[in-house]
Each structure stands twice: as C-alpha cells, then as structure tokens.
Design an enzyme around this catalytic site. Structure first.
Site, PDB file in Angstrom:
ATOM      1  N   ARG A   1       0.907  -1.142   0.000  1.00 15.25           N
ATOM      2  CA  ARG A   1       0.000   0.000   0.000  1.00 15.25           C
ATOM      3  C   ARG A   1       0.950   1.196   0.000  1.00 15.25           C
ATOM      4  O   ARG A   1       1.489   1.552   1.043  1.00 15.25           O
ATOM      5  CB  ARG A   1      -0.870  -0.003   1.260  1.00 15.25           C
ATOM      6  CG  ARG A   1      -1.754  -1.251   1.429  1.00 15.25           C
ATOM      7  CD  ARG A   1      -2.845  -0.989   2.447  1.00 15.25           C
ATOM      8  NE  ARG A   1      -3.445  -2.184   3.023  1.00 15.25           N
ATOM      9  CZ  ARG A   1      -4.533  -2.804   2.536  1.00 15.25           C
ATOM     10  NH1 ARG A   1      -5.109  -2.369   1.450  1.00 15.25           N
ATOM     11  NH2 ARG A   1      -5.027  -3.852   3.151  1.00 15.25           N
TER      12      ARG A   1
ATOM     13  N   ASP B   1      -9.919  -1.018  -4.210  1.00 14.40           N
ATOM     14  CA  ASP B   1     -10.388   0.328  -4.584  1.00 14.40           C
ATOM     15  C   ASP B   1      -9.254   1.360  -4.584  1.00 14.40           C
ATOM     16  O   ASP B   1      -9.224   2.249  -5.426  1.00 14.40           O
ATOM     17  CB  ASP B   1     -11.566   0.772  -3.709  1.00 14.40           C
ATOM     18  CG  ASP B   1     -11.299   0.659  -2.226  1.00 14.40           C
ATOM     19  OD1 ASP B   1     -10.206   0.162  -1.868  1.00 14.40           O
ATOM     20  OD2 ASP B   1     -12.152   1.059  -1.425  1.00 14.40           O
TER      21      ASP B   1
ATOM     22  N   ASP C   1     -12.974  -8.370  -0.089  1.00 13.61           N
ATOM     23  CA  ASP C   1     -14.122  -7.674   0.506  1.00 13.61           C
ATOM     24  C   ASP C   1     -15.364  -7.626  -0.388  1.00 13.61           C
ATOM     25  O   ASP C   1     -16.453  -7.382   0.095  1.00 13.61           O
ATOM     26  CB  ASP C   1     -13.727  -6.228   0.852  1.00 13.61           C
ATOM     27  CG  ASP C   1     -12.565  -6.166   1.818  1.00 13.61           C
ATOM     28  OD1 ASP C   1     -12.330  -7.162   2.525  1.00 13.61           O
ATOM     29  OD2 ASP C   1     -11.888  -5.121   1.869  1.00 13.61           O
TER      30      ASP C   1
ATOM     31  N   ARG D   1     -22.605 -23.770  23.502  1.00  9.41           N
ATOM     32  CA  ARG D   1     -22.087 -22.397  23.603  1.00  9.41           C
ATOM     33  C   ARG D   1     -22.632 -21.482  22.512  1.00  9.41           C
ATOM     34  O   ARG D   1     -23.149 -21.933  21.492  1.00  9.41           O
ATOM     35  CB  ARG D   1     -20.558 -22.425  23.470  1.00  9.41           C
ATOM     36  CG  ARG D   1     -19.892 -22.720  24.775  1.00  9.41           C
ATOM     37  CD  ARG D   1     -18.411 -22.770  24.623  1.00  9.41           C
ATOM     38  NE  ARG D   1     -17.792 -22.911  25.937  1.00  9.41           N
ATOM     39  CZ  ARG D   1     -16.626 -23.484  26.150  1.00  9.41           C
ATOM     40  NH1 ARG D   1     -15.923 -23.979  25.151  1.00  9.41           N
ATOM     41  NH2 ARG D   1     -16.138 -23.556  27.361  1.00  9.41           N
TER      42      ARG D   1
END
Ligand code: F6P
Length: 365
Positions: A74, A105, A152, A187
């Site tokens: 990035r 994006d 995503d 649970r």
C-alpha cells in the site's frame, strides 16, 4: 511491438497470481512485450530491478497459489504527485504505454489519478531532458485497465471481486469447525469476519451457516438491539438448537456510527447467561489457495483486460473488468470510482436507506 506492464497492489487476495498469469499469457499470445512490476506501485516508483521483462515461463506454476508472487504494497508515495512523477519517468524510459493494475479500490483510484495526470506529468518530464523528449513520443498516451482483486467484494458495478469466493470458503470452513465444538458445549460463538466497510462477507457467511444474528456496516441495528438479539438466541435454544452463532463484520457500527465489537456483543449475551466465546478470523481469510471459482474468474478477467487494451483508441475512457451475471464485462473506471465515493459519503452521512439500495436490496430483506 507495444509493451504492457502488470502489477499487483494493495491488500493481497487469492487469485492475484492467476490474474497475472492470464494477463501475461494473453499479452504474449498477442505479441506484446510484457513487463512485470514487483511490490506494486512502490516498485513502479523505484524502477530498476523492480520492473523486469517477463516471458511465458515467468508465471509457470503459480495459478493455484494464494497471495501475490510479485509482491504488493500500500504505497503512500504513489498517493503523492512526486511519487507518480517517478512512476511516469520509469514507464517513459521503458517505453511502456499500457498498464494493468490488479488490486482493490485504492489501486483503482491510483491508476485513475495516474491516467488523468498523464499529460501533465509527461510535459513536466520532457522539459528535463532531450532523451525523455524522444522516448515520450512512444508513450504520449497511457492506457490503463483495472482488475479488482479484493476479498471484501466492495467494488461498485461488479458482482464479484477476485478473492471473495476463496475468503468465503475459508470463513465457512472455520464456521463448520466452530459448530462442532459449540454444539458439544452448548455455547454461543461470535465470529468476526473481514470486509473493511463492506458487509458482503458477513452476509454471505451468515446465509451459508444459518447464523442467528448478523452485524454489518451497511445496516446498523436499532437502539435496544441487545435485548432483541438475546431474545432470538434464547428462542433458538428453546426450539432445540444447542448452540448459537453470531457473525460480526469488522466495520459494523450502531446507528450513531459507534463500532460494535465482539466483546460488546459478548457482554450483552452474558446477561442471559449463555456461555460465549469469540473467534476473530483475521488474515486467515486472505491466505491460502484460491478456490476453483477464483482461479477461473481471475483467468477470464485477466484475458479480457488485455483484449480491452487492444480495443482502446485515443479517445477511449479507462475501463475496469467486471463480472455481471456470469459474463465478463468492461465498466468505466471513472464511473465506478464516482460510485464508490458516493457510497463512502452515504456511509459517512449514515444514510443507510440509500446505502442499502446502492449495495443491493438483500442487505435489508
Ligand atoms: O481489503 C482487504 C482487507 O483484508 C480488509 O478486509 C481488511 O480490513 C484489511 O484488508 C486489513 O488490512 P491489512 O492487511 O493492511 O491489515
């Protein structure tokens, strides 16, 4: 012949390697010269060994591998004009006039900006030397194509992004594992899934696992959700279920934009005395092999990206490769970025009705 450069950028996703492979092989088949760029936009800025001439074998044996063998980053430097100027210099010096960027994006925004600034960057560069002036003639036009790889599934105007299906398989197999132990001990389990500001992974995981409750960023719960959720959990127990499953997207918030965390959910459940555990899946979702679907999607999209470059003329607007109803299509890069921006604004303004319409009605039904 003309040259094409290929890079992977941003967070990795399963299927990036298959995408690079398909782009490179289609490009070589069509007699382009192909450069591969290491470490994303950072490599494009650094130049030198980071940009290398590739051949058919450069991508052998990587179709089935997760991650990106080119490396990714990035790159904050690429967000600055000075960084993009260095990138433009390297493209000019190598005579590369076609760029394929594979990423999320942020990556799409990056190539959009580079494309928009291209003429200004070039005019600034040609003033510095005569050599650049000569070289720039071959790259007066920069053609860019985007390929969206992100677990995503948060990109506008495509049904699926590369990596989403693999991440979902990872989530579903984790959920299957959780179910057995949860059932033994009666649970309640809270599973946090990734997705940044997008609830797609959460919705799909909930549908695939009969979850009892779901939190996603696009559809924040009303005030008093704690009681409603607990009622539902107890109701499911009363109907014979030995366990409960709650899925929470990492970006989930309440109506006021305050994060809803797994711990907060656990605290609410403890009021009704159900033994509760939390699992945060994290980067396991992004790692490992791509699914068959992602390998095929990546290969189809990669090939189309090169065909798209072939079709460009001097007036063409930059495109992103998408999948719509199982057909591979081309969508406008500028339009899809505008859609993403308006979605971001709607989320910031907490205008969730419009978000639901923009993201797809299944979020509200
Ligand atoms: O965009 C992919 C993604 O995995 C998101 O789901 C998550 O929010 C983010 O990247 C995590 O980023 P990083 O790998 O930099 O921690």
């Amino acid at each position: 012949g003309q040259s094409i450069a290929i890079l992977t950028s941003g967070g990795d996703a399963q299927g990036m390697n298959a995408t690079v492979r398909a782009c490179l092989r289609m490009a070589i088949f069509l007699e382009y010269k192909v450069f591969l760029i290491k470490e994303g936009f950072q490599g494009l800025i650094t130049g030198g060994d980071y940009i290398f001439l590739a051949d058919w074998k450069s991508v052998s044996g990587i179709l089935h591998l997760g991650g990106t063998s080119l490396g990714s980053s990035r790159s904050p430097e690429f967000m600055e004009r000075s960084g993009r100027l260095k990138a433009a210099y390297n493209l000019v010096m190598l005579g590369i006039s076609n760029l394929i960027a594979i990423g999320g994006d942020g990556t799409m925004t990056g190539i959009n900006t580079l494309k928009q600034e291209w003429h200004l960057l070039i005019s600034e560069l040609v003033e510095t030397s005569q050599i650049i002036q000569q070289k720039a003639i071959n790259v007066s036009l920069l053609n860019v194509v985007g390929l969206v790889a992100s677990i995503d599934n948060d990109f506008a105007s495509t049904d699926m992004t590369i990596g989403t299906d693999s991440a979902l398989s990872r989530i579903v197999s984790a959920l299957d594992n959780i179910q057995t132990t949860a059932t033994s001990h009666q649970r309640c389990f809270i599973l946090e899934v990734m997705g940044r500001h997008c609830g797609f992974l959460g919705v799909a995981a909930a549908l695939a696992s009969e979850a009892d409750w779901l939190f996603i960023p696009e559809y924040p719960p009303e005030k008093g959700w704690e009681e409603k959720m607990c009622e539902r959990l107890i109701k499911m127990r009363d109907s014979g279920q030995r366990m409960n499953l709650i899925i929470v997207s990492e970006g989930a918030t309440d109506k006021n934009g305050r994060p809803i965390t797994p711990n907060q959910i656990k605290d609410a459940i403890e009021n009704v005395k159900l033994d509760t555990r939390i699992t945060i899946l994290g980067h396991i979702q992004r790692g490992g092999h791509p699914s068959a679907y992602d390998r095929i999607l990546a290969s189809r999209m990669g090939a189309e990206a090169v065909l798209c470059l072939v079709d460009y003329n001097k007036d063409s607007l930059p495109q992103v490769i998408a999948v719509e109803g199982n057909s591979i299509t081309r969508i406008s890069l500028i339009d899809s970025i505008a859609k993403l921006r308006s979605l971001k604004t709607m989320m910031e303004e907490r205008d969730y009705d419009r978000v639901a319409v923009a993201r797809g009605q299944y979020f509200v039904s």
